[in-house]
Scaffold this motif. Sequence first.
Motif, short mmCIF file in Angstrom:
data_model
loop_
_atom_site.label_atom_id
_atom_site.label_comp_id
_atom_site.label_asym_id
_atom_site.label_seq_id
_atom_site.Cartn_x
_atom_site.Cartn_y
_atom_site.Cartn_z
N GLU A 89 47.40 18.83 71.51
CA GLU A 89 48.74 19.23 70.92
C GLU A 89 49.33 20.35 71.39
N GLU A 99 50.46 19.95 74.79
CA GLU A 99 51.65 19.47 74.58
C GLU A 99 52.93 20.29 74.24
N LYS A 100 52.56 21.20 73.26
CA LYS A 100 53.72 21.96 72.88
C LYS A 100 53.68 23.09 73.93
N ILE A 105 56.38 21.56 76.57
CA ILE A 105 57.44 21.34 76.08
C ILE A 105 58.34 22.95 76.07
N THR A 127 62.18 11.30 71.52
CA THR A 127 60.85 11.66 71.84
C THR A 127 60.77 13.21 71.55
N ASP A 144 61.76 14.58 68.33
CA ASP A 144 60.72 14.62 67.20
C ASP A 144 59.49 15.51 67.43
N LYS A 145 59.20 15.58 68.66
CA LYS A 145 58.20 16.64 69.02
C LYS A 145 58.89 18.15 68.60
N LYS A 164 58.25 18.36 65.25
CA LYS A 164 56.85 18.65 64.89
C LYS A 164 56.20 19.88 65.05
N TYR A 165 56.51 20.52 66.17
CA TYR A 165 55.87 21.61 66.66
C TYR A 165 56.67 23.06 66.05
#
Length: 452
Positions: free
Chosen positions: A404, A407-408, A411, A435, A438-439, A442-443
Amino acid sequence: MTMPNQVIFIDDEAHIRMAASQTLELADISVACFENAEAALQKLPADFPGVVVCDIKMPRMNGLAFLEKALSLDRDLPIILVTGHGDIAMAVGAMREGAYDFLEKPYSPDTLTEVVRRALDKRRLTLENRTLRQELEAQSVPGPRIIGRTPAMQRLRLLIRQVADTAADVLILGETGTGKELVARSLHEYSRRRNGNFVAVNCGAVPEQLIESELFGHEAGAFTGARSKRIGKLEHSSGGTLFLDEIESMPLPLQVRMLRSLQERNVERLGSNQPIAIDLRVVAATKVDLREAADQGEFREDLYYRLNVVTLDIPPLRERREDIPLLFQHFALVASARYEKEIPALSTQQVPILLAHTWPGNVRELRNLAERYVLLGENCGYDLERLMPGAGNVGAMNLKEQVEQFEKSLIEQALNRCRGNISEATEALGIPRKTLHDKVRKYGLDRRQFRT
Protein backbone atom coordinates in the motif's frame (compact mmCIF):
# COMPACT_ATOMS: atom_id res chain seq x y z
CA MET A 1 -16.42 12.59 15.05
CA THR A 2 -18.75 15.59 14.83
CA MET A 3 -18.74 17.80 11.78
CA PRO A 4 -17.86 21.46 12.31
CA ASN A 5 -20.85 23.75 11.91
CA GLN A 6 -21.25 24.90 8.32
CA VAL A 7 -23.96 27.50 8.99
CA ILE A 8 -24.45 30.05 11.74
CA PHE A 9 -28.16 30.94 11.83
CA ILE A 10 -29.25 34.07 13.74
CA ASP A 11 -32.87 34.93 14.48
CA ASP A 12 -34.57 36.19 17.63
CA GLU A 13 -37.65 33.99 17.08
CA ALA A 14 -37.33 30.45 18.45
CA HIS A 15 -39.76 28.76 16.03
CA ILE A 16 -37.87 30.19 13.02
CA ARG A 17 -34.55 28.94 14.41
CA MET A 18 -36.04 25.49 14.97
CA ALA A 19 -37.51 25.28 11.47
CA ALA A 20 -34.30 26.43 9.79
CA SER A 21 -32.24 24.02 11.87
CA GLN A 22 -34.43 21.07 10.87
CA THR A 23 -34.38 22.08 7.20
CA LEU A 24 -30.58 22.34 7.05
CA GLU A 25 -29.91 19.22 9.12
CA LEU A 26 -32.18 17.19 6.80
CA ALA A 27 -30.00 18.44 3.93
CA ASP A 28 -26.87 17.20 5.78
CA ILE A 29 -25.79 20.75 6.56
CA SER A 30 -24.73 21.23 10.17
CA VAL A 31 -25.97 24.41 11.83
CA ALA A 32 -25.53 26.40 15.03
CA CYS A 33 -28.40 28.71 15.99
CA PHE A 34 -28.20 31.96 17.95
CA GLU A 35 -31.01 34.21 19.22
CA ASN A 36 -28.93 37.39 18.99
CA ALA A 37 -26.12 38.74 16.84
CA GLU A 38 -23.80 39.57 19.74
CA ALA A 39 -23.58 35.92 20.86
CA ALA A 40 -22.98 34.74 17.29
CA LEU A 41 -20.23 37.30 16.77
CA GLN A 42 -18.39 36.07 19.86
CA LYS A 43 -18.48 32.48 18.54
CA LEU A 44 -17.47 33.37 14.98
CA PRO A 45 -13.97 31.89 14.53
CA ALA A 46 -11.26 33.18 12.22
CA ASP A 47 -11.45 31.54 8.77
CA PHE A 48 -14.89 30.12 9.62
CA PRO A 49 -15.38 27.43 6.92
CA GLY A 50 -19.12 28.06 6.57
CA VAL A 51 -21.64 30.83 6.01
CA VAL A 52 -23.96 33.00 8.11
CA VAL A 53 -27.72 33.46 7.76
CA CYS A 54 -28.90 36.48 9.77
CA ASP A 55 -32.26 38.22 10.20
CA ILE A 56 -32.14 41.98 9.66
CA LYS A 57 -34.69 43.11 12.25
CA MET A 58 -33.52 42.10 15.73
CA PRO A 59 -33.26 43.90 19.07
CA ARG A 60 -29.93 45.43 20.14
CA MET A 61 -27.57 44.56 17.25
CA ASN A 62 -29.55 44.22 14.01
CA GLY A 63 -28.48 42.33 10.91
CA LEU A 64 -26.86 45.33 9.23
CA ALA A 65 -24.70 46.09 12.26
CA PHE A 66 -23.73 42.42 12.43
CA LEU A 67 -22.85 42.50 8.71
CA GLU A 68 -20.47 45.41 9.22
CA LYS A 69 -18.71 43.83 12.21
CA ALA A 70 -18.49 40.33 10.70
CA LEU A 71 -17.06 41.61 7.41
CA SER A 72 -14.47 43.61 9.32
CA LEU A 73 -13.19 40.23 10.60
CA ASP A 74 -13.33 38.50 7.21
CA ARG A 75 -14.29 40.50 4.14
CA ASP A 76 -14.97 37.31 2.14
CA LEU A 77 -17.39 35.69 4.61
CA PRO A 78 -20.72 34.93 2.86
CA ILE A 79 -23.54 36.49 4.90
CA ILE A 80 -27.15 35.87 3.83
CA LEU A 81 -29.62 38.40 5.22
CA VAL A 82 -33.26 37.56 5.92
CA THR A 83 -35.73 40.37 5.38
CA GLY A 84 -39.43 41.11 5.50
CA HIS A 85 -41.35 42.22 2.39
CA GLY A 86 -40.94 45.90 3.15
CA ASP A 87 -37.18 45.76 3.64
CA ILE A 88 -36.04 44.62 0.18
CA ALA A 89 -34.49 47.99 -0.66
CA MET A 90 -32.55 47.80 2.60
CA ALA A 91 -31.35 44.27 1.74
CA VAL A 92 -30.24 45.31 -1.75
CA GLY A 93 -28.27 48.15 -0.18
CA ALA A 94 -26.69 45.67 2.23
CA MET A 95 -25.55 43.54 -0.71
CA ARG A 96 -23.72 46.56 -2.03
CA GLU A 97 -21.97 46.68 1.35
CA GLY A 98 -20.83 43.08 1.03
CA ALA A 99 -23.76 40.77 1.89
CA TYR A 100 -23.75 37.60 -0.22
CA ASP A 101 -27.52 37.33 -0.78
CA PHE A 102 -30.86 37.88 0.92
CA LEU A 103 -33.97 35.82 1.59
CA GLU A 104 -37.44 37.35 1.74
CA LYS A 105 -39.83 36.04 4.37
CA PRO A 106 -41.59 33.72 4.09
CA TYR A 107 -39.11 31.52 2.22
CA SER A 108 -39.45 27.83 1.41
CA PRO A 109 -37.13 25.18 2.88
CA ASP A 110 -35.83 24.43 -0.63
CA THR A 111 -34.97 28.10 -1.19
CA LEU A 112 -33.03 28.26 2.09
CA THR A 113 -31.12 25.07 1.28
CA GLU A 114 -30.28 26.18 -2.28
CA VAL A 115 -28.96 29.60 -1.26
CA VAL A 116 -26.91 28.12 1.59
CA ARG A 117 -25.38 25.46 -0.70
CA ARG A 118 -24.33 28.10 -3.24
CA ALA A 119 -22.79 30.19 -0.47
CA LEU A 120 -20.94 27.17 0.93
CA ASP A 121 -19.48 26.40 -2.51
CA LYS A 122 -18.27 29.98 -2.79
CA ARG A 123 -16.79 29.88 0.72
CA ARG A 124 -14.99 26.61 0.01
CA LEU A 125 -13.40 28.06 -3.13
CA THR A 126 -12.42 31.26 -1.31
CA LEU A 127 -10.66 29.38 1.49
CA GLU A 128 -8.88 27.07 -0.97
CA ASN A 129 -7.54 30.08 -2.87
CA ARG A 130 -6.56 31.77 0.39
CA THR A 131 -4.64 28.68 1.52
CA LEU A 132 -2.92 28.42 -1.86
CA ARG A 133 -1.83 32.07 -1.68
CA GLN A 134 -0.45 31.54 1.82
CA GLU A 135 1.50 28.49 0.67
CA LEU A 136 2.91 30.35 -2.33
CA GLU A 137 3.89 33.31 -0.13
CA ALA A 138 5.55 30.97 2.35
CA GLN A 139 7.50 29.26 -0.43
CA SER A 140 8.67 32.62 -1.82
CA VAL A 141 10.08 33.79 1.52
CA PRO A 142 13.84 33.20 1.84
CA GLY A 143 14.63 30.75 4.61
CA PRO A 144 14.12 27.15 5.68
CA ARG A 145 11.66 24.84 3.96
CA ILE A 146 9.52 22.35 5.87
CA ILE A 147 8.82 19.63 3.34
CA GLY A 148 5.97 17.14 3.48
CA ARG A 149 2.46 16.57 2.17
CA THR A 150 1.09 14.45 5.04
CA PRO A 151 -1.70 16.01 7.13
CA ALA A 152 0.60 16.22 10.16
CA MET A 153 3.14 18.34 8.25
CA GLN A 154 0.43 20.50 6.72
CA ARG A 155 -0.90 21.19 10.21
CA LEU A 156 2.63 21.98 11.42
CA ARG A 157 3.19 24.52 8.63
CA LEU A 158 -0.19 26.10 9.36
CA LEU A 159 0.63 26.42 13.07
CA ILE A 160 4.01 27.95 12.28
CA ARG A 161 2.34 30.58 10.09
CA GLN A 162 -0.21 31.30 12.82
CA VAL A 163 2.26 31.80 15.68
CA ALA A 164 5.44 32.94 13.88
CA ASP A 165 4.70 36.65 14.10
CA THR A 166 3.44 36.66 17.68
CA ALA A 167 5.40 37.28 20.87
CA ALA A 168 4.47 33.89 22.31
CA ASP A 169 7.29 31.61 23.46
CA VAL A 170 7.19 28.19 21.82
CA LEU A 171 8.05 24.65 22.96
CA ILE A 172 8.97 22.21 20.18
CA LEU A 173 8.59 18.48 20.85
CA GLY A 174 10.26 15.88 18.67
CA GLU A 175 12.64 12.95 18.58
CA THR A 176 16.29 13.38 17.69
CA GLY A 177 16.68 14.25 14.02
CA THR A 178 13.10 15.31 13.33
CA GLY A 179 14.07 18.90 12.52
CA LYS A 180 13.43 20.91 15.69
CA GLU A 181 15.99 23.57 14.80
CA LEU A 182 14.53 23.85 11.30
CA VAL A 183 11.12 24.60 12.84
CA ALA A 184 12.70 27.14 15.21
CA ARG A 185 14.43 28.87 12.29
CA SER A 186 11.13 28.92 10.38
CA LEU A 187 9.44 30.66 13.30
CA HIS A 188 12.24 33.23 13.26
CA GLU A 189 12.38 33.77 9.50
CA TYR A 190 8.60 34.18 9.12
CA SER A 191 8.39 36.73 11.95
CA ARG A 192 9.16 40.43 12.14
CA ARG A 193 12.26 39.43 14.15
CA ARG A 194 13.89 37.98 11.04
CA ASN A 195 16.39 40.87 10.87
CA GLY A 196 17.52 40.18 14.44
CA ASN A 197 19.88 37.42 15.55
CA PHE A 198 18.85 33.78 15.63
CA VAL A 199 20.94 32.41 18.50
CA ALA A 200 21.00 28.65 19.02
CA VAL A 201 22.26 27.04 22.23
CA ASN A 202 22.44 23.28 22.73
CA CYS A 203 21.99 22.99 26.49
CA GLY A 204 23.25 19.42 26.43
CA ALA A 205 26.48 20.22 24.58
CA VAL A 206 27.79 23.05 26.80
CA PRO A 207 29.72 21.91 29.93
CA GLU A 208 27.76 22.59 33.13
CA GLN A 209 30.50 24.83 34.54
CA LEU A 210 30.37 27.06 31.44
CA ILE A 211 26.69 27.20 30.53
CA GLU A 212 25.80 30.01 32.96
CA SER A 213 28.47 32.27 31.49
CA GLU A 214 27.46 31.17 27.98
CA LEU A 215 23.84 32.19 28.54
CA PHE A 216 24.16 35.25 30.79
CA GLY A 217 27.64 36.55 29.97
CA HIS A 218 30.12 37.94 32.49
CA GLU A 219 32.05 41.03 33.46
CA ALA A 220 35.84 41.18 33.44
CA GLY A 221 37.17 39.57 36.62
CA ALA A 222 33.86 37.85 37.49
CA PHE A 223 35.77 34.59 38.00
CA THR A 224 39.22 33.15 37.43
CA GLY A 225 40.03 33.40 33.75
CA ALA A 226 37.41 36.07 32.97
CA ARG A 227 39.89 38.59 31.55
CA SER A 228 37.33 40.62 29.57
CA LYS A 229 33.63 41.27 29.40
CA ARG A 230 31.54 38.71 27.52
CA ILE A 231 28.04 39.21 26.08
CA GLY A 232 25.85 36.18 26.83
CA LYS A 233 23.49 34.43 24.43
CA LEU A 234 20.36 35.95 25.99
CA GLU A 235 21.68 39.47 25.54
CA HIS A 236 23.04 38.70 22.06
CA SER A 237 19.62 37.44 20.93
CA SER A 238 17.81 40.63 22.01
CA GLY A 239 15.72 41.80 19.08
CA GLY A 240 15.70 38.28 17.65
CA THR A 241 15.12 34.69 18.71
CA LEU A 242 16.84 32.51 21.30
CA PHE A 243 16.67 28.79 20.52
CA LEU A 244 17.33 26.53 23.52
CA ASP A 245 17.80 23.00 22.22
CA GLU A 246 17.71 20.02 24.59
CA ILE A 247 16.27 22.29 27.28
CA GLU A 248 15.80 19.22 29.49
CA SER A 249 19.61 19.12 29.93
CA MET A 250 19.78 22.56 31.57
CA PRO A 251 20.98 22.19 35.22
CA LEU A 252 18.21 22.75 37.78
CA PRO A 253 19.94 25.67 39.57
CA LEU A 254 20.32 27.48 36.24
CA GLN A 255 16.64 26.91 35.43
CA VAL A 256 15.72 29.22 38.33
CA ARG A 257 17.79 32.05 36.89
CA MET A 258 16.51 31.39 33.38
CA LEU A 259 12.90 31.54 34.60
CA ARG A 260 13.50 34.93 36.24
CA SER A 261 15.11 36.36 33.10
CA LEU A 262 12.24 35.14 30.92
CA GLN A 263 9.60 36.54 33.24
CA GLU A 264 11.24 39.94 33.73
CA ARG A 265 12.86 40.10 30.29
CA ASN A 266 16.19 41.26 31.66
CA VAL A 267 19.58 39.69 32.30
CA GLU A 268 22.42 40.27 34.75
CA ARG A 269 25.92 39.30 33.67
CA LEU A 270 28.01 37.29 36.10
CA GLY A 271 29.87 39.70 38.35
CA SER A 272 27.33 42.50 37.82
CA ASN A 273 24.29 43.73 39.72
CA GLN A 274 23.03 45.85 36.83
CA PRO A 275 19.98 44.37 35.00
CA ILE A 276 20.00 44.76 31.23
CA ALA A 277 16.64 44.84 29.42
CA ILE A 278 16.28 42.26 26.64
CA ASP A 279 13.66 41.87 23.92
CA LEU A 280 13.69 38.31 22.69
CA ARG A 281 11.45 35.46 21.70
CA VAL A 282 12.35 32.10 23.25
CA VAL A 283 11.91 28.85 21.35
CA ALA A 284 12.81 25.76 23.38
CA ALA A 285 13.09 22.20 22.10
CA THR A 286 13.06 18.85 23.82
CA LYS A 287 12.98 15.17 22.96
CA VAL A 288 11.49 14.13 26.33
CA ASP A 289 8.15 14.70 28.04
CA LEU A 290 8.87 17.81 30.14
CA ARG A 291 5.61 17.38 32.05
CA GLU A 292 6.77 13.94 33.17
CA ALA A 293 10.27 15.26 33.91
CA ALA A 294 8.74 17.99 36.08
CA ASP A 295 6.67 15.41 37.95
CA GLN A 296 9.86 13.45 38.68
CA GLY A 297 11.71 16.56 39.88
CA GLU A 298 14.09 16.54 36.92
CA PHE A 299 12.78 19.80 35.45
CA ARG A 300 11.29 22.87 37.13
CA GLU A 301 7.51 22.91 36.79
CA ASP A 302 7.31 26.71 36.74
CA LEU A 303 9.82 26.92 33.87
CA TYR A 304 7.86 24.25 32.00
CA TYR A 305 4.69 26.33 32.20
CA ARG A 306 6.61 29.49 31.21
CA LEU A 307 7.98 27.85 28.07
CA ASN A 308 4.84 25.91 27.17
CA VAL A 309 2.79 28.83 25.81
CA VAL A 310 2.52 27.25 22.35
CA THR A 311 3.53 23.64 21.63
CA LEU A 312 4.59 22.37 18.20
CA ASP A 313 4.81 18.58 17.88
CA ILE A 314 7.01 17.22 15.07
CA PRO A 315 6.06 13.66 14.06
CA PRO A 316 8.86 11.11 13.60
CA LEU A 317 9.60 10.00 10.07
CA ARG A 318 8.09 6.54 10.62
CA GLU A 319 4.70 8.22 11.20
CA ARG A 320 4.81 10.11 7.90
CA ARG A 321 6.29 7.55 5.55
CA GLU A 322 4.51 9.06 2.54
CA ASP A 323 6.92 12.02 2.77
CA ILE A 324 10.06 9.85 2.64
CA PRO A 325 10.50 9.67 -1.18
CA LEU A 326 9.84 13.42 -1.48
CA LEU A 327 12.36 14.24 1.28
CA PHE A 328 14.99 11.91 -0.16
CA GLN A 329 14.60 13.48 -3.60
CA HIS A 330 14.96 16.96 -2.09
CA PHE A 331 18.08 16.12 -0.10
CA ALA A 332 19.63 14.28 -3.06
CA LEU A 333 19.08 17.25 -5.37
CA VAL A 334 20.60 19.64 -2.82
CA ALA A 335 23.63 17.37 -2.37
CA SER A 336 23.95 16.90 -6.13
CA ALA A 337 24.15 20.67 -6.62
CA ARG A 338 26.58 21.12 -3.71
CA TYR A 339 28.99 18.41 -4.84
CA GLU A 340 28.41 19.02 -8.58
CA LYS A 341 27.62 15.36 -9.26
CA GLU A 342 24.92 14.05 -11.58
CA ILE A 343 22.80 11.25 -10.11
CA PRO A 344 20.03 8.99 -11.46
CA ALA A 345 16.50 9.59 -10.24
CA LEU A 346 15.15 7.30 -7.54
CA SER A 347 13.69 4.21 -9.21
CA THR A 348 10.39 2.55 -8.34
CA GLN A 349 12.35 -0.47 -7.06
CA GLN A 350 14.19 1.68 -4.53
CA VAL A 351 11.13 3.29 -2.96
CA PRO A 352 10.06 0.18 -0.95
CA ILE A 353 13.54 0.06 0.64
CA LEU A 354 13.11 3.60 1.93
CA LEU A 355 9.55 2.94 3.10
CA ALA A 356 10.43 -0.26 4.96
CA HIS A 357 13.21 1.24 7.08
CA THR A 358 12.32 2.31 10.64
CA TRP A 359 14.42 5.54 10.50
CA PRO A 360 15.47 5.81 14.15
CA GLY A 361 17.53 8.88 13.20
CA ASN A 362 14.53 10.41 11.43
CA VAL A 363 15.09 13.15 8.82
CA ARG A 364 18.76 13.57 9.76
CA GLU A 365 19.37 9.89 8.95
CA LEU A 366 17.50 10.21 5.65
CA ARG A 367 19.50 13.31 4.69
CA ASN A 368 22.78 11.51 5.46
CA LEU A 369 21.69 8.62 3.25
CA ALA A 370 20.85 11.01 0.41
CA GLU A 371 24.33 12.55 0.68
CA ARG A 372 25.95 9.10 0.62
CA TYR A 373 23.79 8.28 -2.40
CA VAL A 374 25.27 11.28 -4.21
CA LEU A 375 28.88 10.88 -3.03
CA LEU A 376 29.30 7.10 -3.00
CA GLY A 377 26.38 5.77 -5.03
CA GLU A 378 28.31 5.43 -8.27
CA ASN A 379 30.74 2.98 -6.62
CA CYS A 380 27.93 0.55 -5.72
CA GLY A 381 25.54 1.06 -8.59
CA TYR A 382 23.36 3.33 -6.45
CA ASP A 383 22.30 0.32 -4.39
CA LEU A 384 20.47 1.69 -1.34
CA GLU A 385 20.78 -1.58 0.57
CA ARG A 386 24.57 -1.28 0.40
CA LEU A 387 24.53 2.42 1.27
CA MET A 388 22.16 1.87 4.18
CA PRO A 389 22.99 -1.25 6.21
CA GLY A 390 19.83 -2.89 7.44
CA ALA A 391 17.66 -1.20 4.82
CA GLY A 392 16.39 -4.55 3.66
CA ASN A 393 14.84 -5.26 7.06
CA VAL A 394 11.10 -5.12 6.35
CA GLY A 395 9.95 -6.07 9.82
CA ALA A 396 8.59 -2.59 10.43
CA MET A 397 5.67 -3.23 8.03
CA ASN A 398 3.88 -6.34 6.89
CA LEU A 399 3.52 -7.18 3.19
CA LYS A 400 0.11 -5.52 2.81
CA GLU A 401 1.38 -2.30 4.38
CA GLN A 402 4.49 -2.27 2.18
CA VAL A 403 2.40 -2.78 -0.97
CA GLU A 404 0.00 0.00 0.00
CA GLN A 405 2.81 2.41 0.83
CA PHE A 406 4.52 1.62 -2.46
CA GLU A 407 1.28 2.00 -4.43
CA LYS A 408 0.47 5.30 -2.74
CA SER A 409 3.97 6.59 -3.46
CA LEU A 410 3.69 5.68 -7.16
CA ILE A 411 0.33 7.46 -7.43
CA GLU A 412 1.73 10.54 -5.70
CA GLN A 413 4.70 10.61 -8.05
CA ALA A 414 2.42 10.30 -11.10
CA LEU A 415 0.09 13.06 -9.88
CA ASN A 416 3.10 15.23 -9.14
CA ARG A 417 4.54 14.76 -12.63
CA CYS A 418 1.11 15.40 -14.21
CA ARG A 419 0.38 18.37 -11.91
CA GLY A 420 -2.80 16.74 -10.60
CA ASN A 421 -4.24 15.96 -14.04
CA ILE A 422 -6.18 12.71 -13.55
CA SER A 423 -6.36 11.85 -17.25
CA GLU A 424 -2.60 12.15 -17.72
CA ALA A 425 -1.89 10.27 -14.49
CA THR A 426 -4.26 7.47 -15.55
CA GLU A 427 -2.36 7.09 -18.81
CA ALA A 428 1.03 7.22 -17.08
CA LEU A 429 0.06 4.54 -14.56
CA GLY A 430 -1.76 2.39 -17.12
CA ILE A 431 -4.89 1.90 -15.01
CA PRO A 432 -8.56 2.76 -15.60
CA ARG A 433 -9.76 6.21 -14.55
CA LYS A 434 -12.23 4.77 -12.01
CA THR A 435 -9.47 2.67 -10.43
CA LEU A 436 -7.31 5.76 -9.97
CA HIS A 437 -10.23 7.70 -8.49
CA ASP A 438 -10.88 4.86 -6.04
CA LYS A 439 -7.25 4.72 -4.96
CA VAL A 440 -6.99 8.50 -4.61
CA ARG A 441 -9.94 8.33 -2.21
CA LYS A 442 -8.52 5.28 -0.42
CA TYR A 443 -5.22 7.00 0.34
CA GLY A 444 -6.77 10.36 1.17
CA LEU A 445 -4.97 12.19 -1.64
CA ASP A 446 -6.09 15.58 -2.92
CA ARG A 447 -5.05 16.09 -6.53
CA ARG A 448 -5.35 19.87 -6.07
CA GLN A 449 -2.20 19.86 -3.93
CA PHE A 450 -0.18 18.67 -6.93
CA ARG A 451 -1.25 21.51 -9.24
CA THR A 452 1.49 23.94 -8.15
